[in-house]
Design an enzyme around this catalytic site. Structure first.
Site, PDB file in Angstrom:
ATOM      1  N   CYS A  93     -26.594 -74.104 -57.033  1.00 51.16           N
ATOM      2  CA  CYS A  93     -26.062 -73.031 -57.871  1.00 51.16           C
ATOM      3  C   CYS A  93     -26.196 -73.400 -59.357  1.00 51.16           C
ATOM      4  O   CYS A  93     -27.286 -73.394 -59.892  1.00 51.16           O
ATOM      5  CB  CYS A  93     -24.621 -72.724 -57.474  1.00 51.16           C
ATOM      6  SG  CYS A  93     -24.004 -71.144 -58.108  1.00 51.16           S
ATOM      7  N   HIS A 202     -24.498 -72.479 -51.308  1.00 53.92           N
ATOM      8  CA  HIS A 202     -23.709 -73.700 -51.353  1.00 53.92           C
ATOM      9  C   HIS A 202     -23.627 -74.402 -49.996  1.00 53.92           C
ATOM     10  O   HIS A 202     -22.682 -74.166 -49.219  1.00 53.92           O
ATOM     11  CB  HIS A 202     -22.289 -73.386 -51.825  1.00 53.92           C
ATOM     12  CG  HIS A 202     -22.186 -73.049 -53.268  1.00 53.92           C
ATOM     13  ND1 HIS A 202     -21.762 -73.953 -54.213  1.00 53.92           N
ATOM     14  CD2 HIS A 202     -22.450 -71.899 -53.939  1.00 53.92           C
ATOM     15  CE1 HIS A 202     -21.761 -73.383 -55.412  1.00 53.92           C
ATOM     16  NE2 HIS A 202     -22.179 -72.129 -55.267  1.00 53.92           N
ATOM     17  N   GLU A 204     -22.700 -77.368 -49.385  1.00 58.31           N
ATOM     18  CA  GLU A 204     -21.547 -78.272 -49.323  1.00 58.31           C
ATOM     19  C   GLU A 204     -20.291 -77.580 -48.813  1.00 58.31           C
ATOM     20  O   GLU A 204     -19.305 -78.247 -48.462  1.00 58.31           O
ATOM     21  CB  GLU A 204     -21.289 -78.900 -50.703  1.00 58.31           C
ATOM     22  CG  GLU A 204     -20.571 -78.021 -51.713  1.00 58.31           C
ATOM     23  CD  GLU A 204     -21.444 -77.004 -52.397  1.00 58.31           C
ATOM     24  OE1 GLU A 204     -20.996 -76.396 -53.391  1.00 58.31           O
ATOM     25  OE2 GLU A 204     -22.597 -76.778 -51.951  1.00 58.31           O
TER      26      GLU A 204
END
Length: 239
Positions: A93, A202, A204
């Protein structure tokens, strides 16, 4: 690949003023079996890490352009040099935005075409499973990870886009609705060497059952993002 070998791999996670997802990225590294090392934006020393993650957020408030100020942080000089020397670097991002501003990846990120912040669970198609960050996936695989951005539209001129396509450097595409108007549905790209990868979604946030997107296993059970971090750890061990 043993757990002890993975534990020797150190992955640096950079924090800039305005970074939001550094702790999430560090946790993903640990869940994958590696050692997460905190890196501060003002510190040019990479502390002996083997790979680097530039996490998401709004570094420096996205003033000027997203990632434009962070590109000049002292830590970035060391990261640019290390990346050119082959160190794996992942930009997520805002991290992707920083990588384009630092010219480690081509193109640029601009406002979403609908001019709104978007937050959703996003299906991605894996186009390139040969990078340091995608080797635990298969080409053509569909994965689901969260997406949240306002300046997530990837743009580049036609010549650059054609080169990315021809060289197999498109790593991910959006499946279904293109959530930000990115050219050719591109969600992530890599450099020619395959060690630097940037993407808007994302991973994560999809590494631990109970905290990820919905999946066939149930609500919040998705862990499709963990492969990014096991991929790089495996790449480092093989290296």
């Amino acid at each position: 690949m043993t757990a002890s070998a993975l534990a020797t791999a150190k992955v640096g996670v950079v924090t800039f003023p305005g970074t939001l997802d550094d702790r999430d990225a560090a946790r993903a590294v640990r869940l994958a079996g590696g050692e997460a090392v905190s890196l501060w934006h003002a510190d040019a020393d990479l502390h002996g890490v083997d790979a680097v993650v530039l996490p998401g957020g709004f570094s420096y408030g996205d003033y000027l352009r997203a990632g434009a100020i962070s590109r000049f942080a002292p830590v970035m000089e060391s990261i640019v040099d290390a990346a050119k020397g082959g160190m794996p670097v992942l930009g997520i991002c805002n991290g992707f935005q920083i990588l384009t501003e630092a010219h480690l990846l081509p193109g640029s990120m601009v406002k979403n075409d609908h001019l709104h912040f978007v937050c959703r669970e996003q299906v991605l198609v894996v186009e390139n499973a040969d990078t340091a960050w995608t080797r635990d996936y298969a080409a053509g695989q569909r994965i689901t990870v969260p997406l949240k951005n306002q300046d997530g539209q990837f743009v580049a001129d036609d010549r650059t886009l054609d080169e990315l396509e021809a060289e197999g450097r498109v790593v991910f595409r959006y499946e279904g609705w293109n959530p930000n108007g990115s050219r050719r549905g591109i969600a992530g790209i890599t450099n020619a060497a395959g060690n630097v990868v940037g993407l808007m979604p994302h991973p994560e946030h999809a590494v631990e059952a109970g905290f990820g997107p919905a999946s066939e296993a149930g609500p919040r059970a998705g862990t499709d993002g963990l492969g990014f971090f096991t991929s790089v750890l495996g790449s480092l061990v093989r290296a």
